[in-house]
Motif scaffolding. Structure first.
Motif, PDB file in Angstrom:
ATOM      1  N   ILE A  34       0.846  -1.168   0.018  1.00 21.34           N
ATOM      2  CA  ILE A  34       0.063  -0.060  -0.243  1.00 21.34           C
ATOM      3  C   ILE A  34       0.721   1.244   0.076  1.00 21.34           C
ATOM      4  N   ILE A  35       1.834   1.150   0.795  1.00 23.08           N
ATOM      5  CA  ILE A  35       2.767   2.357   0.959  1.00 23.08           C
ATOM      6  C   ILE A  35       3.415   2.406  -0.316  1.00 23.08           C
ATOM      7  N   VAL A  36       4.014   1.434  -0.998  1.00 23.95           N
ATOM      8  CA  VAL A  36       4.529   1.648  -2.450  1.00 23.95           C
ATOM      9  C   VAL A  36       3.810   2.116  -3.498  1.00 23.95           C
ATOM     10  N   THR A  37       2.552   1.394  -3.522  1.00 30.61           N
ATOM     11  CA  THR A  37       1.482   2.014  -4.286  1.00 30.61           C
ATOM     12  C   THR A  37       1.100   3.440  -4.171  1.00 30.61           C
ATOM     13  N   LEU A  38       0.780   3.802  -3.114  1.00 37.23           N
ATOM     14  CA  LEU A  38       0.490   5.219  -2.996  1.00 37.23           C
ATOM     15  C   LEU A  38       1.642   6.117  -3.388  1.00 37.23           C
ATOM     16  N   THR A  39       3.015   5.947  -2.941  1.00 41.21           N
ATOM     17  CA  THR A  39       4.061   6.747  -3.345  1.00 41.21           C
ATOM     18  C   THR A  39       4.409   6.888  -4.871  1.00 41.21           C
ATOM     19  N   ALA A  40       4.147   5.604  -5.345  1.00 47.02           N
ATOM     20  CA  ALA A  40       4.618   5.429  -6.962  1.00 47.02           C
ATOM     21  C   ALA A  40       3.647   6.194  -7.773  1.00 47.02           C
ATOM     22  N   VAL A  41       2.464   5.794  -7.446  1.00 46.73           N
ATOM     23  CA  VAL A  41       1.415   6.382  -8.402  1.00 46.73           C
ATOM     24  C   VAL A  41       1.085   8.125  -7.984  1.00 46.73           C
ATOM     25  N   GLY A  42       1.129   8.102  -6.545  1.00 47.48           N
ATOM     26  CA  GLY A  42       0.910   9.686  -6.242  1.00 47.48           C
ATOM     27  C   GLY A  42       1.863  10.373  -6.604  1.00 47.48           C
ATOM     28  N   GLY A  43       3.326   9.908  -6.592  1.00 53.71           N
ATOM     29  CA  GLY A  43       4.390  10.930  -7.269  1.00 53.71           C
ATOM     30  C   GLY A  43       4.215  11.248  -8.542  1.00 53.71           C
ATOM     31  N   THR A  44       3.619  10.173  -9.386  1.00 55.25           N
ATOM     32  CA  THR A  44       3.385  10.570 -10.779  1.00 55.25           C
ATOM     33  C   THR A  44       2.198  11.482 -11.039  1.00 55.25           C
ATOM     34  N   MET A  45       1.220  11.111 -10.414  1.00 59.38           N
ATOM     35  CA  MET A  45       0.097  12.316 -10.601  1.00 59.38           C
ATOM     36  C   MET A  45       0.564  13.580 -10.156  1.00 59.38           C
ATOM     37  N   LEU A  46       1.508  13.774  -9.207  1.00 62.89           N
ATOM     38  CA  LEU A  46       1.889  15.149  -8.689  1.00 62.89           C
ATOM     39  C   LEU A  46       2.974  15.657  -9.872  1.00 62.89           C
ATOM     40  N   GLY A  47       3.206  14.954 -10.858  1.00 61.33           N
ATOM     41  CA  GLY A  47       4.674  15.240 -11.709  1.00 61.33           C
ATOM     42  C   GLY A  47       5.833  14.902 -11.222  1.00 61.33           C
ATOM     43  N   ARG A  48       6.124  14.083 -10.055  1.00 57.19           N
ATOM     44  CA  ARG A  48       7.208  14.115  -9.613  1.00 57.19           C
ATOM     45  C   ARG A  48       7.785  12.481  -9.789  1.00 57.19           C
ATOM     46  N   GLY A  49       9.095  12.290  -9.424  1.00 56.79           N
ATOM     47  CA  GLY A  49       9.542  10.752  -9.601  1.00 56.79           C
ATOM     48  C   GLY A  49      10.162  10.558 -10.925  1.00 56.79           C
ATOM     49  N   PRO A  50      10.552   9.176 -11.149  1.00 54.61           N
ATOM     50  CA  PRO A  50      11.325   8.609 -11.733  1.00 54.61           C
ATOM     51  C   PRO A  50      10.451   8.415 -13.340  1.00 54.61           C
ATOM     52  N   PHE A  51       9.088   8.221 -13.040  1.00 55.17           N
ATOM     53  CA  PHE A  51       8.311   7.742 -14.082  1.00 55.17           C
ATOM     54  C   PHE A  51       7.794   8.919 -15.129  1.00 55.17           C
ATOM     55  N   ILE A  52       8.294  10.124 -14.718  1.00 52.38           N
ATOM     56  CA  ILE A  52       8.000  11.476 -15.666  1.00 52.38           C
ATOM     57  C   ILE A  52       8.966  11.155 -17.223  1.00 52.38           C
ATOM     58  N   SER A  53       9.884  10.390 -17.004  1.00 49.25           N
ATOM     59  CA  SER A  53      10.786  10.206 -18.161  1.00 49.25           C
ATOM     60  C   SER A  53      10.041   9.301 -19.115  1.00 49.25           C
ATOM     61  N   ALA A  54       8.800   8.719 -18.811  1.00 48.04           N
ATOM     62  CA  ALA A  54       8.284   8.055 -19.722  1.00 48.04           C
ATOM     63  C   ALA A  54       7.664   8.812 -20.926  1.00 48.04           C
ATOM     64  N   GLY A  55       7.612  10.230 -20.777  1.00 45.69           N
ATOM     65  CA  GLY A  55       6.948  10.858 -21.861  1.00 45.69           C
ATOM     66  C   GLY A  55       6.132  12.013 -21.282  1.00 45.69           C
ATOM     67  N   PRO A  56       5.538  13.049 -21.967  1.00 45.02           N
ATOM     68  CA  PRO A  56       4.851  13.828 -21.760  1.00 45.02           C
ATOM     69  C   PRO A  56       3.393  13.376 -21.353  1.00 45.02           C
ATOM     70  N   ASP A  57       2.925  12.257 -21.928  1.00 40.82           N
ATOM     71  CA  ASP A  57       1.691  11.741 -21.753  1.00 40.82           C
ATOM     72  C   ASP A  57       1.375  11.289 -20.368  1.00 40.82           C
ATOM     73  N   LEU A  58       0.656  11.876 -19.504  1.00 44.57           N
ATOM     74  CA  LEU A  58       0.340  11.212 -18.166  1.00 44.57           C
ATOM     75  C   LEU A  58      -0.050   9.810 -18.033  1.00 44.57           C
ATOM     76  N   ALA A  59      -0.719   9.499 -19.032  1.00 43.36           N
ATOM     77  CA  ALA A  59      -1.389   8.101 -19.164  1.00 43.36           C
ATOM     78  C   ALA A  59      -0.103   7.043 -19.202  1.00 43.36           C
ATOM     79  N   ASP A  60       1.119   7.387 -20.038  1.00 40.81           N
ATOM     80  CA  ASP A  60       1.941   6.430 -20.287  1.00 40.81           C
ATOM     81  C   ASP A  60       2.855   6.377 -18.758  1.00 40.81           C
ATOM     82  N   GLN A  61       2.992   7.684 -18.107  1.00 37.07           N
ATOM     83  CA  GLN A  61       3.700   7.781 -16.825  1.00 37.07           C
ATOM     84  C   GLN A  61       3.125   7.137 -15.973  1.00 37.07           C
ATOM     85  N   ALA A  62       1.689   7.258 -15.815  1.00 32.22           N
ATOM     86  CA  ALA A  62       0.920   6.401 -14.958  1.00 32.22           C
ATOM     87  C   ALA A  62       1.006   4.662 -15.257  1.00 32.22           C
TER      88      ALA A  62
END
Length: 565
Positions: free
Chosen positions: A269-297
């Motif tokens: 639960i902790i990992v999921t909240l921080t991984a997806v939550g950080g991506t939704m806030l535009g933070r973290g390593p998954f932002i490098s997946a591209g400008p599309d938020l769907a791809d990052q998520a």
């Protein structure tokens, strides 16, 4: 429609199966939170919580148009429904409350009436299908086994969201022109993640798991571990732009090793909240997946699903091993108690036999000697037979006592340098006096010098004498019995070799079992099946080993290996 879910301690506490029909392998759930989540309050509070989670998901976790990347409402509903199942009437009422909760959440989040209706139907389709599949393929809801956890995850988390994802993606394509693939994969992965994480946590709240946290030390350890995990996740998924997700894996394995399924479910639960939550806030390593938020998520979802969820199966495997180990220990304890009881019984029986048998032997000898009055030849023969039979019973009593003492550990051995050739010569001379050895040639062979073993000479003589007696009785048909002593790499090997009929592999495997005469119970050869079992125990007490090498029709070689002095 997917969303993150915060740890909710108000998880319902009822058993998943009615008490009258409870399965012995079904998990037992804790009742500490039952004040609010017992019938009939569990469905009501769940509906309210689902409504709140729907609003949070739609407000903060949308990544593919109108579809959210994390959806905890479905996971919460599935867990509560499975844990509080009470029959068709309950299912209908609970389902109706969930419809109200999901529909109200959709409307409160700003969706249109039509969109809210479609998404409510899709969510209910997913929840009902997840519950039905879990009941069908994982009926025990036991996540403490690899089989149970795998069945639940595959049926409820992987398969159940697919039809709902197709419905939602089709509707959004028809009305909004949204990408079918983006909508489908975001819904599927987000809802699968919610069920896999939230439902797993809810189902793992059992008495067995919670018992691990009763100790203050264990509770402090859990808080420290989860604190370290939270700090690591914040750094990895919020502060760092480099892909460091792998750093979380060792921490999850450590949590699995220390706190099993419940610990891993909490950590996920902790990992999921921080991984997806950080991506939704535009933070973290998954932002490098591209400008599309769907791809990052999507990248964040797959990281948790494929990289972290398998650790849950590791925790299940460890719990399964723990349970099997506990069963083995309990079985060993029962066997030891039974063995102790058997040893006490043997000792008592032997003691009870010895006293009257001694009297019978004394009377028989007096009768045979004519001291009880004149006797004829027939009476003399009968007296001799009486004494012989009584001595056999007396020997059996002594063997029973030895077996009982050996198994209870009461036999003491004094290990000292023992001249093995001398022991073999003594046994040879004693065996030669036996009536059945009159036609058998006995031979001692020593190979090398310094054949000194660290053994108890009295007990070693008893063992070799037993092997010699068996060789004469059962293998004497070949006319030769050989006693051989030789050196081995770390000790002395003693062999008693006969040229009799030999032993089949099946009989060899049963040879050292107590009271097993290998089908010779009705033969003319005397014996009780105790000697070899006693010999094995006596050899083991001296730090050695005993065995047999034989081929049917080619004789048998009984060997004893003892450490060198």
């Amino acid at each position: 429609m997917t969303m993150s879910r915060v740890l909710d301690t108000a998880t319902p506490a009822a058993d998943p199966v009615p008490a009258a029909k409870a399965r012995p392998d079904a998990p037992v759930y804790v009742n500490s939170a039952a004040a609010l989540f017992r019938e009939p309050l569990a469905p009501i509070f769940t509906a309210v919580a689902v409504m709140a989670l729907v609003v949070l998901a739609l407000q903060f976790a949308r990544s593919a148009g109108l579809v959210a990347a994390l959806w905890g409402a479905g996971g919460l509903a599935v867990a509560v429904w499975l844990r509080n199942a009470r029959g068709p009437a309950y299912d209908i009422c609970f389902g109706a409350l969930l419809v109200v909760g999901i529909g109200a959440g959709e409307l409160m989040a700003g969706n249109s009436y039509m969109l809210s209706a479609v998404f409510t139907v899709a969510n209910m389709l997913e929840i009902v299908l997840a519950v039905a599949l879990a009941r069908r393929f994982a009926p025990t809801l036991n996540l403490a086994t690899v089989d149970g956890a795998s069945r639940f995850l595959l049926s409820a988390a992987v398969v159940a969201p697919i039809p709902a994802a197709l419905v939602a993606a089709g509707y959004l394509y028809a009305t909004e022109g949204a990408s079918v693939l983006d909508s489908f994969q975001t819904w599927w992965f987000g809802h699968a993640l919610g069920i896999a994480v939230i439902s797993t946590f809810g189902l793992s709240l059992t008495r067995r798991h919670m018992a691990m946290l009763r100790s203050p030390a264990r509770m402090i350890e859990a808080v420290i571990l989860l604190g370290i995990l939270i700090a690591t996740c914040v750094v990895v998924f919020f502060q760092s732009s480099v892909q460091l997700s792998f750093v979380v894996i060792p921490l999850l394995i450590l949590v699995a090793a220390r706190f099993r399924v419940l610990g891993v479910a909490t950590a996920l639960i902790i990992v999921t909240l921080t991984a997806v939550g950080g991506t939704m806030l535009g933070r973290g390593p998954f932002i490098s997946a591209g400008p599309d938020l769907a791809d990052q998520a999507l990248l964040a979802q797959l990281t948790v699903l494929l990289g972290c969820m398998p650790i849950l199966l590791v925790a299940s495997l460890l719990e399964e091993r723990d349970r099997l180990s506990d069963r083995a220990k309990a079985g060993q304890a029962r066997a030891e108690r039974a063995s102790e009881a058997k040893s006490r019984l043997l000792a008592n029986v032997a003691h009870e036999i010895k006293s009257p048998v001694g009297g019978v032997i004394g009377i028989g000898e007096l009768w045979k000697a004519g001291q009880l009055g004149p006797i004829n030849t027939t009476q003399s023969e009968m007296a001799e037979m009486l004494v012989k039979t009584a001595r056999q019973v007396e020997a059996l009593a002594h063997d029973l006592l030895d077996v009982a003492r050996a198994e209870s550990g009461a036999v003491k051995v004094e290990l000292r340098p023992t001249d093995v050739p001398g022991v073999l010569e003594d046994v040879k001379c004693a065996t030669a006096l036996r009536p059945e050895a009159q036609s058998i040639r006995l031979q001692v062979i020593t190979e090398g010098d310094g054949l000194i073993a660290l053994a108890d000479s009295q007990r070693l003589t008893q063992v070799i004498a037993n092997l010699a007696s068996n060789a004469v009785k059962y293998g004497g048909s070949g006319g030769l019995v050989i006693f051989r002593a030789s050196k081995i790499y770390d000790g002395v090997r003693i062999e008693v070799i006969d040229s009799g009929p030999g032993l089949s592999p099946d009989k060899q495997s049963q040879l050292f079992e107590p009271f097993n005469r290998l089908g010779l119970e009705r033969s003319a050869v005397e014996g009780h099946g105790i000697g070899l079992a006693l010999a094995k125990r006596l050899v083991e007490l001296q730090g050695g080993s005993i065995g047999v090498t034989s081929t049917a029709g080619e004789g048998a070689t009984f060997w004893v290996e003892l450490p060198a002095a």
